[in-house]
Design a protein around this motif. Structure first.
Motif, PDB file in Angstrom:
ATOM      1  N   ASP A 257     -26.597  12.953 -59.368  1.00 21.07           N
ATOM      2  CA  ASP A 257     -26.165  12.181 -58.201  1.00 21.07           C
ATOM      3  C   ASP A 257     -24.851  12.721 -57.645  1.00 21.07           C
ATOM      4  OD1 ASP A 257     -26.353   9.512 -56.577  1.00 21.07           O
ATOM      5  OD2 ASP A 257     -24.324   9.508 -57.439  1.00 21.07           O
ATOM      6  N   TRP A 258     -23.976  13.170 -58.530  1.00 20.88           N
ATOM      7  CA  TRP A 258     -22.695  13.755 -58.088  1.00 20.88           C
ATOM      8  C   TRP A 258     -22.916  14.976 -57.199  1.00 20.88           C
ATOM      9  CZ3 TRP A 258     -21.049  18.709 -59.695  1.00 20.88           C
ATOM     10  CH2 TRP A 258     -19.777  19.077 -59.256  1.00 20.88           C
ATOM     11  N   VAL A 259     -23.915  15.818 -57.541  1.00 17.58           N
ATOM     12  CA  VAL A 259     -24.207  16.985 -56.715  1.00 17.58           C
ATOM     13  C   VAL A 259     -24.623  16.539 -55.314  1.00 17.58           C
ATOM     14  CG1 VAL A 259     -25.629  19.048 -56.437  1.00 17.58           C
ATOM     15  CG2 VAL A 259     -24.914  18.344 -58.720  1.00 17.58           C
ATOM     16  N   VAL A 260     -25.455  15.500 -55.233  1.00 16.80           N
ATOM     17  CA  VAL A 260     -25.844  14.966 -53.926  1.00 16.80           C
ATOM     18  C   VAL A 260     -24.596  14.553 -53.140  1.00 16.80           C
ATOM     19  CG1 VAL A 260     -27.119  13.130 -52.738  1.00 16.80           C
ATOM     20  CG2 VAL A 260     -28.083  14.193 -54.793  1.00 16.80           C
ATOM     21  N   GLY A 261     -23.666  13.885 -53.817  1.00 13.30           N
ATOM     22  CA  GLY A 261     -22.428  13.484 -53.173  1.00 13.30           C
ATOM     23  C   GLY A 261     -21.610  14.661 -52.683  1.00 13.30           C
ATOM     24  N   GLU A 262     -21.608  15.748 -53.448  1.00 13.56           N
ATOM     25  CA  GLU A 262     -20.859  16.936 -53.053  1.00 13.56           C
ATOM     26  C   GLU A 262     -21.392  17.530 -51.754  1.00 13.56           C
ATOM     27  OE1 GLU A 262     -18.056  18.779 -54.848  1.00 13.56           O
ATOM     28  OE2 GLU A 262     -17.973  16.595 -55.061  1.00 13.56           O
ATOM     29  N   VAL A 263     -22.704  17.658 -51.632  1.00  9.75           N
ATOM     30  CA  VAL A 263     -23.243  18.263 -50.417  1.00  9.75           C
ATOM     31  C   VAL A 263     -23.119  17.321 -49.222  1.00  9.75           C
ATOM     32  CG1 VAL A 263     -24.783  19.839 -51.646  1.00  9.75           C
ATOM     33  CG2 VAL A 263     -25.628  17.593 -50.995  1.00  9.75           C
ATOM     34  N   LEU A 264     -23.268  16.027 -49.452  1.00 14.29           N
ATOM     35  CA  LEU A 264     -23.071  15.070 -48.353  1.00 14.29           C
ATOM     36  C   LEU A 264     -21.628  15.079 -47.880  1.00 14.29           C
ATOM     37  CD1 LEU A 264     -25.147  11.962 -49.555  1.00 14.29           C
ATOM     38  CD2 LEU A 264     -25.828  13.742 -47.927  1.00 14.29           C
ATOM     39  N   SER A 265     -20.706  15.188 -48.824  1.00 12.76           N
ATOM     40  CA  SER A 265     -19.292  15.238 -48.485  1.00 12.76           C
ATOM     41  C   SER A 265     -18.956  16.480 -47.667  1.00 12.76           C
ATOM     42  CB  SER A 265     -18.454  15.213 -49.770  1.00 12.76           C
ATOM     43  OG  SER A 265     -17.082  15.345 -49.486  1.00 12.76           O
ATOM     44  N   GLU A 266     -19.551  17.610 -48.044  1.00 14.17           N
ATOM     45  CA  GLU A 266     -19.286  18.856 -47.311  1.00 14.17           C
ATOM     46  C   GLU A 266     -19.865  18.795 -45.904  1.00 14.17           C
ATOM     47  OE1 GLU A 266     -17.303  22.130 -46.634  1.00 14.17           O
ATOM     48  OE2 GLU A 266     -17.285  21.245 -48.660  1.00 14.17           O
ATOM     49  N   LEU A 267     -21.047  18.214 -45.769  1.00 15.92           N
ATOM     50  CA  LEU A 267     -21.620  18.028 -44.430  1.00 15.92           C
ATOM     51  C   LEU A 267     -20.684  17.204 -43.557  1.00 15.92           C
ATOM     52  CD1 LEU A 267     -25.404  17.230 -45.080  1.00 15.92           C
ATOM     53  CD2 LEU A 267     -24.503  19.234 -43.900  1.00 15.92           C
ATOM     54  N   GLY A 271     -18.369  18.222 -40.139  1.00 18.11           N
ATOM     55  CA  GLY A 271     -18.840  17.582 -38.918  1.00 18.11           C
ATOM     56  C   GLY A 271     -20.315  17.811 -38.632  1.00 18.11           C
ATOM     57  N   LEU A 272     -21.116  17.998 -39.697  1.00 19.53           N
ATOM     58  CA  LEU A 272     -22.527  18.333 -39.542  1.00 19.53           C
ATOM     59  C   LEU A 272     -23.464  17.196 -39.947  1.00 19.53           C
ATOM     60  CD1 LEU A 272     -22.376  21.950 -41.047  1.00 19.53           C
ATOM     61  CD2 LEU A 272     -22.519  21.339 -38.624  1.00 19.53           C
ATOM     62  N   SER A 273     -22.925  16.060 -40.330  1.00 21.34           N
ATOM     63  CA  SER A 273     -23.760  14.978 -40.858  1.00 21.34           C
ATOM     64  C   SER A 273     -24.703  14.380 -39.834  1.00 21.34           C
ATOM     65  CB  SER A 273     -22.880  13.853 -41.429  1.00 21.34           C
ATOM     66  OG  SER A 273     -22.226  14.268 -42.580  1.00 21.34           O
ATOM     67  N   GLU A 274     -24.220  14.148 -38.633  1.00 23.65           N
ATOM     68  CA  GLU A 274     -24.953  13.367 -37.639  1.00 23.65           C
ATOM     69  C   GLU A 274     -26.331  13.946 -37.334  1.00 23.65           C
ATOM     70  OE1 GLU A 274     -25.425  10.131 -34.911  1.00 23.65           O
ATOM     71  OE2 GLU A 274     -24.030  10.495 -36.565  1.00 23.65           O
ATOM     72  N   ASN A 275     -26.395  15.261 -37.168  1.00 15.32           N
ATOM     73  CA  ASN A 275     -27.677  15.847 -36.749  1.00 15.32           C
ATOM     74  C   ASN A 275     -28.284  16.749 -37.821  1.00 15.32           C
ATOM     75  OD1 ASN A 275     -29.681  15.887 -34.753  1.00 15.32           O
ATOM     76  ND2 ASN A 275     -29.003  17.887 -34.037  1.00 15.32           N
TER      77      ASN A 275
END
Length: 499
Positions: A257-267, A271-275
């Motif tokens: 789960d921490w790895v998922v958090g790392e990539v979401l945090s980097e997105l 500024g790449l999360s929205e799309n």
């Protein structure tokens, strides 16, 4: 971005009742859509990975059961278009970071030549004998791997962390030359001395963040991130050891789960999360190797209420977590009970780029777009789903009905084809369940619904023969799947070898 956990069950996350904290997967679900009836194309990993990347059922390939070892050649044929190829053709930068497990094209040393290990670090009590005789693979030569199947770049491992060779790979090269013999379970083989299974997730998180940081909002990208966890060896890094209340497996879930958090945090940082569409799922259900009985005694039910586990034809083998977040398109906190399959990623990705109609007739034959589900503009067109177990047994699902073409689990679970012969001899040849009324697959209704059995057999026969389940011209399978003689005797239409 497609994140694939390895051997993670439907109930392993805290938002589905799990006892190990998974705040980042919970966050992903809260901000996106969660599918409650999502399935892998197989209940083991190599076949499922084939289906994800090709959009084609795994049993249409040459692999009719089981998985590949780390030394087997590529399963995907050279001419077959992958989703990475397709997105690359649409202008996407494509990268894979993680576990491949679809076969590597190694080059061998000249005939008769072998490398002898300078050190033997194998101490597993179940390790196979004869480990010190060396190997004939030339690890200094280029490989045929992910970079040959549509990925601009690749960093990761060839197979599971308990399968040799124990080396890291980058693009078409081995990082370092293996010169010792090691084992991270019971499979000894060549390894580099710096290969440490417990550091794998840390490395994958670092490499993923580096790749995301290099992207820009005006250049599309596709990151395929197949993780090595929580598959055996259950080896959380030191930081995560002892963090959960359910033991090392729970610790490993938390690190996953921490790895998922790392990539979401980097997105988010870039500024790449929205799309960016982020998909999180698993390649099959939780494995018996996780000691499911012990986990359940602690209140953790990794495969939720479903019967069976990894390898089985029952739901626990192939019903998996499936979450999609895409803030620009998906309503936060959405839920879908539509039946989808991991083979559907190909068509969905093509649909999201506006190029669904451009998929060639001999590509993604078993892939339906679920984009309309995500955007709440419609429903998936998938009407049936064919399930496949580790030992090559079939089931077909249509609506509420699921027909299983064996009397046993089809895998390692109870009843096992060899281990539980006494129990099986009194069981019907086939199983039919109403998944709406009986989600735990406890009441076999085949004898009360012969018409339903007949309809499902007819559909299964056609979908096998047609080489596809989507609309389009008939395609060839790479050999027909074999059915056992008792099944063929009852359903002769499944005898595809008959002239």
């Amino acid at each position: 971005m497609f994140i694939l956990a390895d051997d993670m069950g439907y109930g392993d996350m805290s938002h589905t009742g799990g006892k190990a904290a998974t705040p980042h997967c919970d966050w992903l679900a809260a901000e996106g859509m969660r599918f409650t009836d999502a399935h892998t194309s197989s209940s083991v990993c190599t076949p499922t990975r084939y289906g994800i990347l090709t959009g084609r059922y795994n049993w249409r390939s040459t692999l009719k059961k089981g998985v590949l070892s780390g030394f087997k050649p590529p399963l995907i044929k050279e001419h077959r278009l992958t989703v990475a190829d397709y997105l690359k053709n649409q202008g996407y930068k494509t990268a894979m970071i993680g576990k491949w497990h679809l076969g590597i094209g190694w080059q061998n040393l000249p005939k008769g030549k072998k490398v002898s290990p300078r050190k033997n670090l194998v101490d597993h009590p179940k390790a196979k004998p004869g480990i010190g005789k060396g190997w004939n693979v030339d690890f200094t030569k280029p490989i045929i791997g992910p970079a040959s199947f549509g990925f601009d770049s690749f960093w990761g491992v060839g197979a599971s962390l308990d399968m040799p060779p124990y080396v890291y790979l980058e693009n078409d090269r081995v990082l370092g030359t293996p010169d010792i013999c090691n084992s991270f379970n019971r499979r000894p083989g060549p390894a580099t001395e710096d290969f440490d299974a417990s550091l794998s997730l840390i490395k994958l998180a670092q490499k993923s963040r580096q790749f995301i940081a290099q992207q820009s909002a005006d250049k599309p990208f596709f990151l395929y991130l197949p993780l090595t966890s929580p598959h055996t060896p259950v080896s959380p890094s030191k930081k995560w050891q002892g963090k959960s209340s359910i033991g090392p497996y729970g610790d490993f879930l938390m690190e996953t789960d921490w790895v998922v958090g790392e990539v979401l945090s980097e997105l988010q940082h870039q500024g790449l999360s929205e799309n960016t569409m982020v998909i999180f799922t698993a390649d099959n259900g939780c494995s018996p190797d996780a000691d499911i009985d012990d986990l359940q005694s602690k209140g953790h039910f990794p495969n939720a209420p479903w019967r069976g586990a990894k390898s089985d034809i029952f739901e626990g083998g192939h019903r998996v977590p499936f979450i999609v977040r895409w803030p620009a398109q998906i309503k936060a906190g959405s839920l879908s009970d539509s039946t989808i399959c991991t083979t559907d990623f190909f068509a969905t990705a093509a649909d999201a780029t506006g190029a669904l109609s451009e998929i060639p007739a001999n590509t993604a034959e078993d892939s339906f777009s679920f984009l309309s589900e995500l955007t709440a503009s419609g429903k998936t067109q998938r009407l049936t789903t064919i399930h496949h177990s580790s030992s090559g047994y079939f089931a077909i699902r249509k609506g509420d009905w699921k027909l299983v073409l064996c009397a046993h689990s089809g895998g390692r679970g109870f009843p096992h084809i060899d281990r539980d012969k006494e129990a099986i001899k009194d069981l019907p040849l086939i199983q039919l369940y109403n998944m709406k009324d009986d989600p735990k697959e406890e009441h076999n209704l085949h004898d009360k619904n012969p018409e339903t059995v007949h309809k499902l057999i007819t559909i299964l026969t056609k979908e096998i023969k047609d080489g596809r389940i989507t609309n389009g011209p008939v395609q060839a399978n790479d050999g027909y799947p074999p059915f056992e003689s008792d099944i063929i005797e009852r359903f002769p239409e499944l005898n595809f070898t008959k002239k």
